[in-house]
Scaffold this active site. Structure first.
Site, PDB file in Angstrom:
ATOM      1  N   LYS A  20       0.812  -1.214   0.000  1.00 12.80           N
ATOM      2  CA  LYS A  20       0.000   0.000   0.000  1.00 12.80           C
ATOM      3  C   LYS A  20       0.852   1.275   0.000  1.00 12.80           C
ATOM      4  O   LYS A  20       0.580   2.240   0.694  1.00 12.80           O
ATOM      5  CB  LYS A  20      -0.989   0.020   1.177  1.00 12.80           C
ATOM      6  CG  LYS A  20      -1.853  -1.220   1.304  1.00 12.80           C
ATOM      7  CD  LYS A  20      -2.404  -1.729  -0.025  1.00 12.80           C
ATOM      8  CE  LYS A  20      -3.312  -0.720  -0.732  1.00 12.80           C
ATOM      9  NZ  LYS A  20      -3.651  -1.186  -2.132  1.00 12.80           N
ATOM     10  N   TRP A  25       1.405   1.665  -9.204  1.00  6.71           N
ATOM     11  CA  TRP A  25       1.890   2.824  -9.974  1.00  6.71           C
ATOM     12  C   TRP A  25       3.357   2.642 -10.358  1.00  6.71           C
ATOM     13  O   TRP A  25       3.728   2.819 -11.514  1.00  6.71           O
ATOM     14  CB  TRP A  25       1.704   4.095  -9.138  1.00  6.71           C
ATOM     15  CG  TRP A  25       1.988   5.371  -9.868  1.00  6.71           C
ATOM     16  CD1 TRP A  25       1.907   5.589 -11.224  1.00  6.71           C
ATOM     17  CD2 TRP A  25       2.387   6.610  -9.286  1.00  6.71           C
ATOM     18  NE1 TRP A  25       2.226   6.890 -11.507  1.00  6.71           N
ATOM     19  CE2 TRP A  25       2.526   7.545 -10.347  1.00  6.71           C
ATOM     20  CE3 TRP A  25       2.617   7.039  -7.980  1.00  6.71           C
ATOM     21  CZ2 TRP A  25       2.912   8.871 -10.133  1.00  6.71           C
ATOM     22  CZ3 TRP A  25       2.993   8.356  -7.759  1.00  6.71           C
ATOM     23  CH2 TRP A  25       3.134   9.261  -8.821  1.00  6.71           C
ATOM     24  N   HIS A  29       7.369  -7.801  -2.212  1.00  2.00           N
ATOM     25  CA  HIS A  29       7.126  -7.107  -0.941  1.00  2.00           C
ATOM     26  C   HIS A  29       8.132  -7.565   0.114  1.00  2.00           C
ATOM     27  O   HIS A  29       8.122  -7.080   1.245  1.00  2.00           O
ATOM     28  CB  HIS A  29       5.716  -7.414  -0.418  1.00  2.00           C
ATOM     29  CG  HIS A  29       4.618  -6.653  -1.106  1.00  2.00           C
ATOM     30  ND1 HIS A  29       4.745  -5.348  -1.527  1.00  2.00           N
ATOM     31  CD2 HIS A  29       3.335  -7.028  -1.431  1.00  2.00           C
ATOM     32  CE1 HIS A  29       3.603  -4.953  -2.082  1.00  2.00           C
ATOM     33  NE2 HIS A  29       2.737  -5.944  -2.039  1.00  2.00           N
ATOM     34  N   ARG A  52       6.114   5.046   1.302  1.00  5.69           N
ATOM     35  CA  ARG A  52       5.090   6.093   1.421  1.00  5.69           C
ATOM     36  C   ARG A  52       5.071   6.629   2.846  1.00  5.69           C
ATOM     37  O   ARG A  52       5.384   5.889   3.791  1.00  5.69           O
ATOM     38  CB  ARG A  52       3.726   5.496   1.070  1.00  5.69           C
ATOM     39  CG  ARG A  52       2.625   6.509   0.833  1.00  5.69           C
ATOM     40  CD  ARG A  52       1.378   5.806   0.338  1.00  5.69           C
ATOM     41  NE  ARG A  52       0.362   6.757  -0.092  1.00  5.69           N
ATOM     42  CZ  ARG A  52      -0.817   6.424  -0.574  1.00  5.69           C
ATOM     43  NH1 ARG A  52      -1.133   5.146  -0.699  1.00  5.69           N
ATOM     44  NH2 ARG A  52      -1.697   7.341  -0.939  1.00  5.69           N
ATOM     45  N   TYR A  86       6.781   7.971  -2.471  1.00  7.37           N
ATOM     46  CA  TYR A  86       5.533   8.176  -3.198  1.00  7.37           C
ATOM     47  C   TYR A  86       5.230   9.667  -3.347  1.00  7.37           C
ATOM     48  O   TYR A  86       4.850  10.144  -4.423  1.00  7.37           O
ATOM     49  CB  TYR A  86       4.407   7.478  -2.434  1.00  7.37           C
ATOM     50  CG  TYR A  86       3.036   7.574  -3.048  1.00  7.37           C
ATOM     51  CD1 TYR A  86       2.600   6.635  -3.984  1.00  7.37           C
ATOM     52  CD2 TYR A  86       2.146   8.586  -2.685  1.00  7.37           C
ATOM     53  CE1 TYR A  86       1.337   6.705  -4.537  1.00  7.37           C
ATOM     54  CE2 TYR A  86       0.879   8.667  -3.234  1.00  7.37           C
ATOM     55  CZ  TYR A  86       0.478   7.728  -4.159  1.00  7.37           C
ATOM     56  OH  TYR A  86      -0.771   7.802  -4.699  1.00  7.37           O
ATOM     57  N   ARG A 137      -7.913   3.293  -5.140  1.00  6.49           N
ATOM     58  CA  ARG A 137      -8.818   4.011  -4.248  1.00  6.49           C
ATOM     59  C   ARG A 137      -8.804   5.503  -4.586  1.00  6.49           C
ATOM     60  O   ARG A 137      -9.606   5.986  -5.360  1.00  6.49           O
ATOM     61  CB  ARG A 137      -8.448   3.764  -2.784  1.00  6.49           C
ATOM     62  CG  ARG A 137      -9.515   4.238  -1.782  1.00  6.49           C
ATOM     63  CD  ARG A 137      -9.130   3.895  -0.342  1.00  6.49           C
ATOM     64  NE  ARG A 137      -8.000   4.660   0.140  1.00  6.49           N
ATOM     65  CZ  ARG A 137      -8.105   5.816   0.795  1.00  6.49           C
ATOM     66  NH1 ARG A 137      -9.282   6.344   1.050  1.00  6.49           N
ATOM     67  NH2 ARG A 137      -7.023   6.462   1.195  1.00  6.49           N
ATOM     68  N   LYS A 138      -7.839   6.246  -4.020  1.00 10.03           N
ATOM     69  CA  LYS A 138      -7.768   7.683  -4.274  1.00 10.03           C
ATOM     70  C   LYS A 138      -6.464   8.108  -4.951  1.00 10.03           C
ATOM     71  O   LYS A 138      -6.447   9.039  -5.741  1.00 10.03           O
ATOM     72  CB  LYS A 138      -7.911   8.467  -2.964  1.00 10.03           C
ATOM     73  CG  LYS A 138      -9.322   8.514  -2.406  1.00 10.03           C
ATOM     74  CD  LYS A 138      -9.367   9.469  -1.217  1.00 10.03           C
ATOM     75  CE  LYS A 138     -10.785   9.639  -0.689  1.00 10.03           C
ATOM     76  NZ  LYS A 138     -10.828  10.575   0.452  1.00 10.03           N
TER      77      LYS A 138
END
Length: 328
Positions: free
Chosen positions: A69, A74, A135, A157, A223, A290-291
Site C-alpha cells: 500500500k 503505480w 514485498h 510512502r 511516493y 482508491r484515491k
C-alpha cells in the site's frame, strides 16, 4: 517415498508452528514472525521457495520492491513502461492498456508455485528485461539478487498515508464472513509494526540503507516525491535502469505520454482494471485503486493518533537520514 514437494510442505508446516504469530488485518490467515518480519502464513512457503530457487538472476533483471500500500501498482506500471519504452514506442497498443500491472510485473514470491522446474523454465524464457515485483524485505531477498548486478527500484510512502490506505484496502478485500477491522484496532497494530511484511520501519530502512551503501543497485523513491515531480523521477528511473530518454524522445513528448498512461486516473479508468480478479486470493482488480492522493490521512487522524505516530516515526527513523514531510 515422499515427494520433494511433500517433504518441503512438511518442513514449512513445522517451521510455521514454531513461529510467533499475530492476528492479521481482517484476513483469514495469521501473521507469523518469519525472518524478523510479519509474513502472512499463506505466503511463507512462497517466500521460502523464492529464496531457494531464484538463482538464475540476470544482470538485466529489474526488481520493483515496495511495502504494501505504498504505490506498488503505480511504480510497477511506470517501471515497466520506462524499461520498455524502446520496445513500445507507440502507446496506442501498449500492454498496460489490456493487462493489469500486477500481471506484467509478477510478484517473485508467487513465481515458484506448482512444478518448480516448469516455473524456472518459464522465468528463463521471459522477454528481457525481466521485471518482477516483491514485498519481501531487503534482508530476506535471495543472495542471488543481492550479489548480482540486477537493479532494485524501491518505493515507500509516508506512514500516515500508508496506514490509511492499508486500513481501507484490507477492509475492502476481507472475506464477507469476517468483521471489519476498526481504525483503532488497525492503528494499534500499525504502531506495533504488525502488518503484512511489516514492521514498516524496518522494511523502509532495509532498502534505504542499501540505497546509500550501493546507489547503483537500489533506487529509493518516496511516493510523495514521485507525485510532486513525476517528470523528474521518471527520467531518474530511466537513467538508473540504463535506458535514458534521448533529447528527441523528450521533445516529442515520450515522457509525458508514459506519465499520462500510468497516471492513477487513467489506470483506474481502463476497462482491464475495472473488472475481473487477480492473484492467489482472487482480489478484484478495482480494489487496487482508491484515491491515489497524498495527505488524505488528515481526514482520518485524531490529534492523539497524529501525536503517537509522529513520535514512532521520529524514534524508528532517527539518525537514518530518512524522513517525511508533513502533509498537513
Amino acid at each position: 517415498m515422499a515427494s520433494m514437494g511433500g517433504i518441503q510442505e512438511n518442513e514449512d508446516e513445522k517451521l510455521i508452528l514454531s513461529l510467533p504469530k499475530e492476528k492479521p488485518w481482517a484476513q483469514p490467515y495469521d501473521l507469523y514472525l518469519f525472518q524478523n518480519f510479519w509474513c502472512p502464513g499463506i505466503h511463507i512457503q512462497a517466500v521460502n521457495r523464492f529464496q531457494k530457487y531464484f538463482e538464475a538472476v540476470k544482470d538485466s533483471d529489474v526488481v520493483v520492491a515496495s511495502f504494501p500500500k505504498s504505490g506498488t501498482i503505480w511504480i510497477k506500471a511506470l517501471t515497466f513502461s520506462i524499461a520498455n519504452h524502446h520496445r513500445f514506442p507507440s502507446l496506442e497498443n501498449h500492454p498496460l492498456l489490456t493487462t493489469n500491472p500486477h500481471e506484467l510485473v509478477p510478484f517473485l514470491e508467487f513465481s515458484f508455485g506448482g512444478n518448480i522446474q516448469d516455473q524456472i523454465l518459464h522465468l528463463s524464457n521471459m522477454t528481457e528485461p525481466r521485471i518482477f515485483g516483491t514485498h519481501t524485505p531487503f534482508t530476506s531477498l535471495p543472495k542471488s539478487i543481492k550479489e548480482s548486478n540486477c537493479k532494485l527500484v524501491y518505493i515507500c510512502r509516508d506512514p500516515f498515508d500508508n496506514f490509511v490506505s492499508a486500513w481501507n484496502y484490507f477492509n475492502k478485500v476481507k472475506p464477507m464472513s469476517l468483521p471489519a477491522l476498526t481504525m483503532e484496532e488497525a492503528f494499534e497494530k500499525y504502531c506495533n509494526g504488525i502488518m503484512d511484511y511489516g514492521p514498516w520501519w524496518s522494511h523502509m530502512l532495509g532498502y534505504w540503507n542499501e540505497s546509500i551503501a550501493n546507489p547503483n543497485k537500489v533506487l529509493f523513491l518516496k511516493y510523495e516525491d514521485l507525485k510532486e515531480d513525476t517528470n523528474f523521477h521518471v527520467k531518474r528511473i530511466a537513467e538508473f535502469l540504463g535506458c535514458p530518454f534521448t533529447q528527441k524522445e523528450e521533445s516529442s513528448g515520450v515522457i509525458q505520454s508514459i506519465i499520462k498512461l500510468c497516471s492513477f486516473e487513467n489506470m483506474k479508468d481502463l476497462e482491464v482494471n475495472k473488472s475481473g480478479k487477480i492473484g492467489r486470493g482472487g482480489i478484484e482488480k478495482k480494489d487496487f485503486f482508491r484515491k491515489g492522493e497524498k495527505g488524505d490521512w488528515v481526514n482520518y487522524f485524531t490529534p492523539s493518533m497524529q501525536e503517537k505516530l509522529s513520535a514512532i516515526v521520529e524514534e524508528k527513523l532517527s539518525g537514518s537520514g530518512l524522513s517525511f514531510k508533513k502533509c498537513s
